[in-house]
Structures are given as C-alpha cells and as structure tokens.
Design a protein around this motif. Structure first.
Motif, PDB file in Angstrom:
ATOM      1  N   THR A  29       0.847  -1.189   0.000  1.00 35.28           N
ATOM      2  CA  THR A  29       0.000   0.000   0.000  1.00 35.28           C
ATOM      3  C   THR A  29       0.880   1.235   0.000  1.00 35.28           C
ATOM      4  O   THR A  29       1.834   1.330   0.775  1.00 35.28           O
ATOM      5  CB  THR A  29      -0.893   0.012   1.268  1.00 35.28           C
ATOM      6  OG1 THR A  29      -1.639  -1.210   1.304  1.00 35.28           O
ATOM      7  CG2 THR A  29      -1.831   1.183   1.279  1.00 35.28           C
ATOM      8  N   LEU A  30       0.587   2.186  -0.872  1.00 32.60           N
ATOM      9  CA  LEU A  30       1.370   3.416  -0.933  1.00 32.60           C
ATOM     10  C   LEU A  30       1.291   4.156   0.402  1.00 32.60           C
ATOM     11  O   LEU A  30       0.215   4.269   0.983  1.00 32.60           O
ATOM     12  CB  LEU A  30       0.865   4.322  -2.052  1.00 32.60           C
ATOM     13  CG  LEU A  30       1.025   3.790  -3.472  1.00 32.60           C
ATOM     14  CD1 LEU A  30       0.350   4.728  -4.461  1.00 32.60           C
ATOM     15  CD2 LEU A  30       2.493   3.597  -3.817  1.00 32.60           C
ATOM     16  N   LEU A  31       2.432   4.665   0.862  1.00 38.57           N
ATOM     17  CA  LEU A  31       2.439   5.402   2.130  1.00 38.57           C
ATOM     18  C   LEU A  31       1.505   6.605   2.078  1.00 38.57           C
ATOM     19  O   LEU A  31       0.903   6.965   3.086  1.00 38.57           O
ATOM     20  CB  LEU A  31       3.854   5.870   2.483  1.00 38.57           C
ATOM     21  CG  LEU A  31       4.868   4.798   2.878  1.00 38.57           C
ATOM     22  CD1 LEU A  31       6.129   5.450   3.446  1.00 38.57           C
ATOM     23  CD2 LEU A  31       4.312   3.800   3.853  1.00 38.57           C
ATOM     24  N   ALA A  43       6.770  11.280  -2.155  1.00 40.34           N
ATOM     25  CA  ALA A  43       6.961   9.957  -2.743  1.00 40.34           C
ATOM     26  C   ALA A  43       7.737  10.099  -4.042  1.00 40.34           C
ATOM     27  O   ALA A  43       7.473  10.997  -4.831  1.00 40.34           O
ATOM     28  CB  ALA A  43       5.609   9.311  -3.015  1.00 40.34           C
ATOM     29  N   ASN A  44       8.694   9.223  -4.258  1.00 44.71           N
ATOM     30  CA  ASN A  44       9.424   9.193  -5.518  1.00 44.71           C
ATOM     31  C   ASN A  44       8.483   8.655  -6.590  1.00 44.71           C
ATOM     32  O   ASN A  44       7.781   7.661  -6.365  1.00 44.71           O
ATOM     33  CB  ASN A  44      10.661   8.303  -5.368  1.00 44.71           C
ATOM     34  CG  ASN A  44      11.474   8.234  -6.627  1.00 44.71           C
ATOM     35  OD1 ASN A  44      11.199   7.413  -7.490  1.00 44.71           O
ATOM     36  ND2 ASN A  44      12.467   9.091  -6.730  1.00 44.71           N
ATOM     37  N   ALA A  45       8.459   9.289  -7.746  1.00 45.26           N
ATOM     38  CA  ALA A  45       7.512   8.913  -8.799  1.00 45.26           C
ATOM     39  C   ALA A  45       7.786   7.527  -9.377  1.00 45.26           C
ATOM     40  O   ALA A  45       6.856   6.788  -9.685  1.00 45.26           O
ATOM     41  CB  ALA A  45       7.537   9.956  -9.910  1.00 45.26           C
ATOM     42  N   GLN A  50       6.158   2.182  -0.038  1.00 45.97           N
ATOM     43  CA  GLN A  50       5.009   1.341   0.237  1.00 45.97           C
ATOM     44  C   GLN A  50       5.207   0.578   1.545  1.00 45.97           C
ATOM     45  O   GLN A  50       6.323   0.453   2.029  1.00 45.97           O
ATOM     46  CB  GLN A  50       4.821   0.292  -0.866  1.00 45.97           C
ATOM     47  CG  GLN A  50       4.711   0.851  -2.258  1.00 45.97           C
ATOM     48  CD  GLN A  50       4.559  -0.276  -3.257  1.00 45.97           C
ATOM     49  OE1 GLN A  50       3.446  -0.746  -3.471  1.00 45.97           O
ATOM     50  NE2 GLN A  50       5.644  -0.728  -3.852  1.00 45.97           N
ATOM     51  N   MET A  51       4.109   0.069   2.068  1.00 42.73           N
ATOM     52  CA  MET A  51       4.136  -0.755   3.275  1.00 42.73           C
ATOM     53  C   MET A  51       3.186  -1.925   3.056  1.00 42.73           C
ATOM     54  O   MET A  51       2.178  -1.788   2.367  1.00 42.73           O
ATOM     55  CB  MET A  51       3.663   0.065   4.470  1.00 42.73           C
ATOM     56  CG  MET A  51       3.464  -0.720   5.733  1.00 42.73           C
ATOM     57  SD  MET A  51       2.663   0.301   7.005  1.00 42.73           S
ATOM     58  CE  MET A  51       2.454  -0.909   8.285  1.00 42.73           C
ATOM     59  N   GLY A  66      10.768   1.222  -1.163  1.00 44.12           N
ATOM     60  CA  GLY A  66      10.592   2.425  -1.968  1.00 44.12           C
ATOM     61  C   GLY A  66      11.535   3.535  -1.573  1.00 44.12           C
ATOM     62  O   GLY A  66      12.431   3.364  -0.748  1.00 44.12           O
ATOM     63  N   ARG A  67      11.306   4.680  -2.190  1.00 46.85           N
ATOM     64  CA  ARG A  67      12.226   5.812  -2.061  1.00 46.85           C
ATOM     65  C   ARG A  67      11.443   7.084  -1.727  1.00 46.85           C
ATOM     66  O   ARG A  67      10.502   7.438  -2.432  1.00 46.85           O
ATOM     67  CB  ARG A  67      12.967   5.962  -3.383  1.00 46.85           C
ATOM     68  CG  ARG A  67      13.991   7.023  -3.466  1.00 46.85           C
ATOM     69  CD  ARG A  67      14.618   6.993  -4.875  1.00 46.85           C
ATOM     70  NE  ARG A  67      15.639   7.991  -5.023  1.00 46.85           N
ATOM     71  CZ  ARG A  67      16.915   7.715  -5.268  1.00 46.85           C
ATOM     72  NH1 ARG A  67      17.319   6.480  -5.419  1.00 46.85           N
ATOM     73  NH2 ARG A  67      17.798   8.689  -5.390  1.00 46.85           N
ATOM     74  N   ILE A  68      11.840   7.739  -0.653  1.00 47.20           N
ATOM     75  CA  ILE A  68      11.261   9.032  -0.291  1.00 47.20           C
ATOM     76  C   ILE A  68      12.168  10.119  -0.859  1.00 47.20           C
ATOM     77  O   ILE A  68      13.372  10.130  -0.598  1.00 47.20           O
ATOM     78  CB  ILE A  68      11.138   9.182   1.236  1.00 47.20           C
ATOM     79  CG1 ILE A  68      10.159   8.144   1.803  1.00 47.20           C
ATOM     80  CG2 ILE A  68      10.681  10.604   1.604  1.00 47.20           C
ATOM     81  CD1 ILE A  68      10.051   8.133   3.314  1.00 47.20           C
TER      82      ILE A  68
END
Length: 144
Positions: A29-31, A43-45, A50-51, A66-68
């Motif tokens: 799930t997207l943060l 959020a990085n495009a 995600q979690m 993922g990448r912030i």
C-alpha cells in the motif's frame, strides 16, 4: 517409508493449527494512502514508498520499500519526514540505519515513534545534499 511432513498440494501451516506459515494481511500500500508527508519530503515517482503487513508463522511483520524524495534535509538534526495514521503505528519506538542518496556515503538514521512519526537524520559530515531516503529492506517484527 520416507517421512513426508506435508503432502503434495497441502497448505503449509504452523503446527497444522490452521495458521498459514506466510500470510499477507495487508497488500503493498502506498504510504501516501496511510499517512502524510512532511514539508520537503514526497513519494518518488518511479519507486514510491510502500508498506505491507504479513504474518510469518503467526507473528506479524510490517515491511517497507521504496524511495522518499527529499527537497531539503539539514544535517545533524532529527527531522520528521512522514506521519503514519492510526493503525500503522508501532507499540514501541523503532530505529534503523538506512541508505540515502547524495549523503557522501553516510547512512541515514531513522526512527519510528509510537505517535507515527518517521524521523530521519544524517551526520554533519554528510552535508545538506541528501535527496532521497531508501526504505528497502526495512521491517518491524511483532510491531504491536
């Protein structure tokens, strides 16, 4: 006779107590849908953070990837980058050493508080050029 703990096609369970050894409780799930990013973080495009929640032999595990993206991160400071909504917060504070981009090879220190604050920081020697925080490999066993 050869000992066979499980029959072909049988669902593997912990002690055959109707508990799957690995069970996905919440899919990736997207943060951005379970909390909010602080100013200077997003959020990085191409690799959005995600979690997911899984149970391994009945023990819950929260996994992150993922990448912030970081617009600005002062060095030698504890900075909140994300706040998780209720239901996605651990019962005890957790801490990790993460990878980052443009940190002069220094790691990013991260903590997750019981209030849902994901806070990050880099040492003075890393400078102020950090432009990403990588969550890959981050997990919490038995979070609640």
């Amino acid at each position: 006779m050869v000992y066979t703990p499980f029959l072909a096609g049988e669902i593997l369970t912990a002690g055959r107590l109707n508990t799957a050894l690995v069970e996905e409780v919440m899919e990736w799930t997207l943060l951005s849908t379970i909390g909010t990013y602080a100013t200077n973080f997003s959020a990085n495009a191409s690799n959005p953070p995600q979690m997911r929640k899984v149970k391994i032999a009945g023990v819950e595990r929260w996994e992150y990837e993922g990448r912030i993206t970081v617009a600005a991160l002062a060095s030698n400071a504890n900075t909140t980058c994300f706040t998780f909504n209720l239901g996605y917060r651990p019962a005890f504070e957790r801490g990790w050493q993460l990878g980052g981009a443009t940190t002069l090879f220094y790691g990013v220190r991260a903590t997750l508080s019981t209030a849902g604050l994901l806070q990050v920081g880099v040492p003075t020697a890393a400078g102020s050029g950090t432009n990403a925080i990588l969550l890959d490999g981050l997990y919490i066993d038995n979070p609640i």
